[in-house]
Design an enzyme around this catalytic site. Structure first.
Site, PDB file in Angstrom:
ATOM      1  N   HIS A  21       0.466  -1.032   0.270  1.00 31.79           N
ATOM      2  CA  HIS A  21       0.096  -0.576  -0.293  1.00 31.79           C
ATOM      3  C   HIS A  21       0.687   1.083   0.090  1.00 31.79           C
ATOM      4  O   HIS A  21       2.136   1.254  -0.295  1.00 31.79           O
ATOM      5  CB  HIS A  21      -1.100  -0.130   1.432  1.00 31.79           C
ATOM      6  CG  HIS A  21      -0.630   0.050   2.209  1.00 31.79           C
ATOM      7  ND1 HIS A  21       0.429   0.776   2.809  1.00 31.79           N
ATOM      8  CD2 HIS A  21      -0.600  -0.767   3.585  1.00 31.79           C
ATOM      9  CE1 HIS A  21       0.813   0.380   3.726  1.00 31.79           C
ATOM     10  NE2 HIS A  21      -0.373  -0.471   4.689  1.00 31.79           N
ATOM     11  N   HIS A  24       3.938   1.544   2.618  1.00 37.65           N
ATOM     12  CA  HIS A  24       5.156   0.644   1.985  1.00 37.65           C
ATOM     13  C   HIS A  24       5.801   1.870   0.937  1.00 37.65           C
ATOM     14  O   HIS A  24       7.017   2.069   1.275  1.00 37.65           O
ATOM     15  CB  HIS A  24       4.796  -0.817   1.275  1.00 37.65           C
ATOM     16  CG  HIS A  24       4.277  -0.951   2.581  1.00 37.65           C
ATOM     17  ND1 HIS A  24       3.232  -2.093   1.775  1.00 37.65           N
ATOM     18  CD2 HIS A  24       4.343  -1.703   3.403  1.00 37.65           C
ATOM     19  CE1 HIS A  24       2.469  -2.516   2.978  1.00 37.65           C
ATOM     20  NE2 HIS A  24       3.271  -2.875   4.068  1.00 37.65           N
ATOM     21  N   CYS A 129       2.305  -9.714  19.716  1.00 37.23           N
ATOM     22  CA  CYS A 129       1.867  -9.399  18.949  1.00 37.23           C
ATOM     23  C   CYS A 129       2.449  -9.653  17.521  1.00 37.23           C
ATOM     24  O   CYS A 129       3.483 -10.256  16.883  1.00 37.23           O
ATOM     25  CB  CYS A 129       2.187  -7.865  18.421  1.00 37.23           C
ATOM     26  SG  CYS A 129       1.294  -7.403  16.968  1.00 37.23           S
ATOM     27  N   CYS A 132       3.378  -7.467  14.996  1.00 34.35           N
ATOM     28  CA  CYS A 132       5.104  -6.814  14.932  1.00 34.35           C
ATOM     29  C   CYS A 132       6.151  -8.048  15.368  1.00 34.35           C
ATOM     30  O   CYS A 132       7.298  -7.923  15.207  1.00 34.35           O
ATOM     31  CB  CYS A 132       4.652  -6.421  16.068  1.00 34.35           C
ATOM     32  SG  CYS A 132       4.494  -4.770  16.036  1.00 34.35           S
ATOM     33  N   CYS A 147      -2.344  -4.679  21.107  1.00 33.65           N
ATOM     34  CA  CYS A 147      -0.917  -4.079  20.842  1.00 33.65           C
ATOM     35  C   CYS A 147      -0.823  -2.549  20.368  1.00 33.65           C
ATOM     36  O   CYS A 147      -1.968  -2.073  20.067  1.00 33.65           O
ATOM     37  CB  CYS A 147      -0.497  -4.861  19.417  1.00 33.65           C
ATOM     38  SG  CYS A 147       1.334  -3.925  18.145  1.00 33.65           S
ATOM     39  N   HIS A 150      -0.704  -2.078  16.857  1.00 32.79           N
ATOM     40  CA  HIS A 150      -2.094  -2.633  14.847  1.00 32.79           C
ATOM     41  C   HIS A 150      -3.175  -2.364  16.161  1.00 32.79           C
ATOM     42  O   HIS A 150      -4.585  -2.899  15.912  1.00 32.79           O
ATOM     43  CB  HIS A 150      -1.475  -3.895  15.071  1.00 32.79           C
ATOM     44  CG  HIS A 150      -0.216  -4.122  13.921  1.00 32.79           C
ATOM     45  ND1 HIS A 150       0.861  -4.452  14.908  1.00 32.79           N
ATOM     46  CD2 HIS A 150      -0.451  -3.689  12.898  1.00 32.79           C
ATOM     47  CE1 HIS A 150       1.266  -4.344  14.163  1.00 32.79           C
ATOM     48  NE2 HIS A 150       0.751  -3.879  13.064  1.00 32.79           N
ATOM     49  N   LYS A 298      -3.425   5.422  11.302  1.00 34.57           N
ATOM     50  CA  LYS A 298      -2.126   5.285  10.318  1.00 34.57           C
ATOM     51  C   LYS A 298      -3.145   4.028   9.334  1.00 34.57           C
ATOM     52  O   LYS A 298      -3.727   3.683   9.573  1.00 34.57           O
ATOM     53  CB  LYS A 298      -1.512   3.998  11.184  1.00 34.57           C
ATOM     54  CG  LYS A 298      -0.419   3.152  10.980  1.00 34.57           C
ATOM     55  CD  LYS A 298       0.611   3.026  11.072  1.00 34.57           C
ATOM     56  CE  LYS A 298       1.489   2.301  10.254  1.00 34.57           C
ATOM     57  NZ  LYS A 298       1.643   0.897  10.402  1.00 34.57           N
ATOM     58  N   LYS A 301      -3.505  -1.448   5.909  1.00 35.45           N
ATOM     59  CA  LYS A 301      -4.225  -2.970   6.058  1.00 35.45           C
ATOM     60  C   LYS A 301      -5.652  -3.252   5.846  1.00 35.45           C
ATOM     61  O   LYS A 301      -6.603  -3.058   6.305  1.00 35.45           O
ATOM     62  CB  LYS A 301      -3.625  -4.640   4.593  1.00 35.45           C
ATOM     63  CG  LYS A 301      -4.665  -5.538   4.781  1.00 35.45           C
ATOM     64  CD  LYS A 301      -4.644  -5.584   3.397  1.00 35.45           C
ATOM     65  CE  LYS A 301      -5.522  -7.139   2.573  1.00 35.45           C
ATOM     66  NZ  LYS A 301      -4.883  -8.219   3.247  1.00 35.45           N
TER      67      LYS A 301
HETATM   68  N1  MSP Z   1       9.203  -6.449   7.961  1.00 33.47           N
HETATM   69  C1  MSP Z   1       9.833  -5.292   8.816  1.00 33.47           C
HETATM   70  C2  MSP Z   1      11.057  -5.094   8.502  1.00 33.47           C
HETATM   71  C3  MSP Z   1      12.281  -5.440   8.378  1.00 33.47           C
HETATM   72  S1  MSP Z   1      13.249  -4.080   8.132  1.00 33.47           S
HETATM   73  C4  MSP Z   1      14.158  -5.047   8.820  1.00 33.47           C
HETATM   74  C5  MSP Z   1       8.329  -4.354   8.764  1.00 33.47           C
HETATM   75  N2  MSP Z   1       7.401  -4.128   7.742  1.00 33.47           N
HETATM   76  S2  MSP Z   1       6.187  -4.274   7.480  1.00 33.47           S
HETATM   77  O1  MSP Z   1       5.824  -4.212   5.892  1.00 33.47           O
HETATM   78  O2  MSP Z   1       5.042  -4.346   8.501  1.00 33.47           O
HETATM   79  O3  MSP Z   1       6.487  -2.674   7.394  1.00 33.47           O
HETATM   80  C6  MSP Z   1       7.783  -2.004   6.793  1.00 33.47           C
HETATM   81  C7  MSP Z   1       7.774  -0.481   6.886  1.00 33.47           C
HETATM   82  O4  MSP Z   1       6.410  -0.180   5.593  1.00 33.47           O
HETATM   83  C8  MSP Z   1       7.361   0.955   8.047  1.00 33.47           C
HETATM   84  O5  MSP Z   1       8.411   0.664   8.376  1.00 33.47           O
HETATM   85  C9  MSP Z   1       7.274   1.344   6.910  1.00 33.47           C
HETATM   86  O6  MSP Z   1       8.433   1.877   6.898  1.00 33.47           O
HETATM   87  C10 MSP Z   1       6.339   0.800   5.933  1.00 33.47           C
HETATM   88  N3  MSP Z   1       4.603   1.560   6.447  1.00 33.47           N
HETATM   89  C11 MSP Z   1       3.750   0.764   6.628  1.00 33.47           C
HETATM   90  N4  MSP Z   1       2.753   1.039   6.774  1.00 33.47           N
HETATM   91  C12 MSP Z   1       2.721   2.743   6.861  1.00 33.47           C
HETATM   92  C13 MSP Z   1       2.352   4.107   7.254  1.00 33.47           C
HETATM   93  N5  MSP Z   1       0.474   4.225   7.200  1.00 33.47           N
HETATM   94  N6  MSP Z   1       2.392   5.497   6.592  1.00 33.47           N
HETATM   95  C14 MSP Z   1       4.440   4.711   6.372  1.00 33.47           C
HETATM   96  N7  MSP Z   1       5.446   4.105   6.267  1.00 33.47           N
HETATM   97  C15 MSP Z   1       4.422   2.858   6.798  1.00 33.47           C
HETATM   98  O7  MSP Z   1       7.445  -3.421   9.536  1.00 33.47           O
END
Ligand code: MSP
Length: 512
Positions: A21, A24, A129, A132, A147, A150, A298, A301
Site C-alpha cells: 500500500h 510501503h 503481537c 509486530c 498491541c 496494531h 495510521k 490494510k
Molecule cells: N518486516 C518489518 C521490517 C524489517 S526491516 C529489517 C516490517 N515490515 S512492514 O511491512 O510491516 O512495514 C515496513 C515499513 O513500511 C514501516 O517501517 C514503514 O517504513 C512502512 N509503512 C507501513 N505503513 C506505513 C504507513 N501508514 N505510513 C508510513 N509508512 C508505513 O515492519
C-alpha cells in the site's frame, strides 16, 4: 582489502503478508529519491530493498490462503516488483530473506554471537503481537491487552528460546548515541531511543521453537531464529556479508537505513547491539519517518484504509505521486494523505507553475525563433539578476536533500520556478517580439530555456519521468543521466542553436 567507496542506503524489508500500500510506497520512493540524488551528486550508490519472508505472520497469512508459506511468498513476490516498476524505483538489489545468500549469512553471523558467548537459553512467556512479531510488556499494551501499534489483542506466547545478551551492550549504545548524535534522525527519535536505553535493557529472545518457518539455528535442531534477527541481517547479507568480502568492504557500513518510526527500537537499539557483538561497524544513520495517516488513522490494510499506489498513479501519474508525498509532508513527521491535496499539488505546482512555464517558453521559441535556441545577444540586466537570485536559491536549496529534508529542497526549487515565471511576465517576450527588439528577445528566451535545462536536472531525482520528457523537448545532445549536481545546473550551459520541441504537455489536465 577494499575500502568503502559506495553510498549504501536501504528501505525496511517489507512483510509480504499482503499487497503493498502507499505506506510501503512512501519509504521506498523516499529512498529512491535519495538514491537518485546521490547519483546526481556523483556517488557510486547501492540501493537495497526487499521482503521479510519468515515468521509467524507469514505462516498465518499463507494458512489463510490455503498455501504453504513458500508458495505464498513466491506468489506475492511479483506484486512487490510491480509496485517498484509502477513507482519507477531504480533499486540496485532486492533481497528476499528466503534466499540462500541470506540464510547462510544469518547462520554465520549468529554462530559468531554464539561463539562469543552472547547467546544463552531460557524460557520466556509474555504478551506477543504476531503482526509486530514482538513481545511487549503489559505496561506497553493499550488497556493491558492491545498491541500499541496494531491495536489488536495480543497473545501469550510461551517458548524456550535462545536469548541475546542485549543488556550487556547498554553502555556501548549510550556511548554510540553520545559520540554520534547523527546516528538517529530526527533528533526527537534520538531522544526517544536514548531514554529507552538509559532506563535499562532486558535481554531479548533470539529464537523460536513453536514453528519452523525461518532460518534454522545451526546448533539447536527444531529452533529457528527470531524473525527480527533474521530480518535486520538482510542489510549485511545483501551487501555481500558471508558471500563476497570485497563487495562487503566497499559497501559496509550503510550510510542510511530509512525506516518508519514503528520499527525504531529494532534499528536503533537491537541492530547496533548485534553489530557491536559481532565486532562489525554500525550504520552511519537510521532515519525514521512518520506515518501516513488517512482520516487521522495510521494507514494500513487492517484498518481498511490501505490504498494501492497504482490507484493514485493511474489518476495523477507517477511524477505527481513521487512529488506529492515529499513536498506535502515534512520527512520525519506524520502526515495526512488526501485526494484533494494531491489534486491541488498537481494543478498548482506541476501543471501551472512548471508545465505551463515549459509550454509557454517552448511555444515562443517555436513561434519567434523558428524552434532554435537564440543567441543571448543583449547584455543581462536587472530582470536577469533577479532571476539568477531565484535560481540560486533553488540550486543551493536542493542541498537540503543531503539531510533528507526533501520538503525544504522542493520548496526552494519552486522558488526558482516561480522566479522564471515572474521573469517571463516582467520581460514580456511577446512585446519584445512585437517591438522587433530581437537582441532583447534572444536574451530573454535563451535565459528561459537555459533555466528549464537546469530545472530538468534538478527535478530528476524526484520526477525522473517528467525530467526526461522535459529534457527531450530541449533537443540536447548530452544525456540527462550524465548530468551532475551542482556542476550541470549552472547558468549558461545551454548551447545556442539547440532545436527545441514543444510537444505534449508535461502535466496534462487530469481526467474528471
Ligand atoms: N518486516 C518489518 C521490517 C524489517 S526491516 C529489517 C516490517 N515490515 S512492514 O511491512 O510491516 O512495514 C515496513 C515499513 O513500511 C514501516 O517501517 C514503514 O517504513 C512502512 N509503512 C507501513 N505503513 C506505513 C504507513 N501508514 N505510513 C508510513 N509508512 C508505513 O515492519
Amino acid at each position: 582489502m577494499a575500502a568503502k567507496d559506495t553510498y549504501y542506503l536501504t528501505t525496511p524489508i517489507y512483510y509480504p503478508n499482503d499487497i503493498p500500500h502507499i505506506g510501503h510506497g512512501y519509504t521506498t520512493v523516499a529512498a529512491d529519491v535519495l538514491a537518485r540524488w546521490r547519483r546526481l551528486r556523483g556517488d557510486r550508490v547501492y540501493f537495497l530493498t526487499g521482503t521479510d519472508e519468515h515468521g509467524l505472520n507469514i505462516v498465518r497469512a499463507a494458512e489463510a490462503r490455503g498455501m504453504t508459506a513458500q508458495q505464498h511468498v513466491d506468489d506475492i513476490n511479483p506484486r512487490w516488483h510491480e509496485v517498484l516498476d509502477t513507482l519507477q524505483v531504480a533499486n540496485d538489489d532486492f533481497i528476499r530473506t528466503t534466499e540462500q545468500r541470506h540464510t547462510s549469512g544469518v547462520q554465520s553471523f549468529m554462530q559468531r554471537l554464539y561463539d562469543n558467548g552472547d547467546l544463552y537459553t531460557a524460557t520466556y512467556s509474555g504478551p506477543y503481537c504476531v503482526r509486530c512479531e514482538a513481545y511487549y510488556t503489559v505496561e506497553e499494551l493499550i488497556d493491558g491487552q492491545l498491541c500499541p501499534i496494531h491495536r489488536r489483542v495480543v497473545e501469550t506466547l510461551d517458548q524456550e528460546n535462545w536469548f541475546f545478551r542485549l543488556s550487556k551492550y547498554a553502555p556501548d549504545l549510550l556511548k554510540l548515541y553520545d559520540e554520534h548524535p547523527e546516528f538517529v534522525r530526527p533528533q526527537s527519535r534520538m531522544n526517544e531511543v536514548r531514554s529507552f536505553v538509559a532506563a535499562g535493557l532486558d535481554d531479548i529472545s533470539a529464537s523460536r521453537s513453536a514453528f519452523e518457518w525461518g532460518v534454522a539455528v545451526p546448533w539447536e535442531p527444531g529452533h529457528v531464529f527470531y524473525v527480527w534477527f533474521d530480518a535486520l541481517l538482510n542489510y549485511l547479507t545483501a551487501a555481500g556479508y558471508g558471500s563476497d568480502e570485497g563487495d562487503f568492504q566497499r559497501r559496509w557500513p550503510a550510510d542510511v537505513h530509512l525506516i518508519g518510526k514503528d520499527i525504531l527500537r529494532f534499528h536503533c537499539v537491537y541492530w547496533p547491539a548485534m553489530l557491536l557483538a559481532a565486532g562489525l561497524a554500525v550504520p552511519r544513520q537510521v532515519f525514521a519517518h512518520g506515518f501516513l495517516l488517512v482520516g487521522g488513522e495510521k494507514m494500513s490494510k487492517s484498518n481498511a484504509t490501505g490504498i494501492r499506489p497504482a490507484e493514485l498513479v493511474d489518476h495523477f501519474g507517477v511524477d505527481c505521486y513521487r512529488y506529492y508525498f515529499l513536498r506535502e509532508i515534512s520527512f520525519g513527521q506524520d502526515g495526512s494523505f488526501s485526494w484533494e491535496s494531491m489534486e491541488a499539488r498537481y494543478t498548482t505546482d506541476l501543471a501551472n507553475d512548471l508545465g505551463n512555464l515549459a509550454n509557454r517558453v517552448l511555444n515562443m521559441v517555436g513561434s519567434y525563433c523558428g524552434g532554435t535556441v537564440p543567441e543571448p545577444a543583449a547584455t543581462a540586466g536587472g530582470a536577469e539578476s533577479a532571476l539568477a537570485g531565484g535560481l540560486g536559491t533553488a540550486i543551493e536549496g536542493m542541498a537540503a536533500f543531503d539531510r533528507l529534508d526533501f520538503k525544504k529542497g522542493l520548496e526552494d526549487l519552486w522558488v526558482g520556478i516561480g522566479a522564471v515565471n515572474r521573469y517571463v511576465e516582467a520581460r514580456a517576450p511577446w512585446k519584445l517580439h512585437k517591438q522587433g527588439a530581437s537582441d532583447e528577445l534572444g536574451r530573454c528566451l535563451y535565459t528561459c530555456v537555459d533555466a528549464l535545462r537546469a530545472i530538468a536536472v534538478l527535478i530528476s531525482p524526484v520526477m525522473p519521468d517528467a525530467a526526461a520528457r522535459l529534457w527531450a523537448k530541449l533537443g540536447l545532445d548530452e544525456p540527462l543521466s550524465g548530468q551532475r549536481y551542482p556542476a550541470s545546473v549552472q547558468p549558461g550551459l545551454l548551447p545556442v542553436g539547440a532545436e527545441v520541441h514543444r510537444g505534449e504537455l508535461l502535466f496534462p489536465k487530469l481526467a474528471e
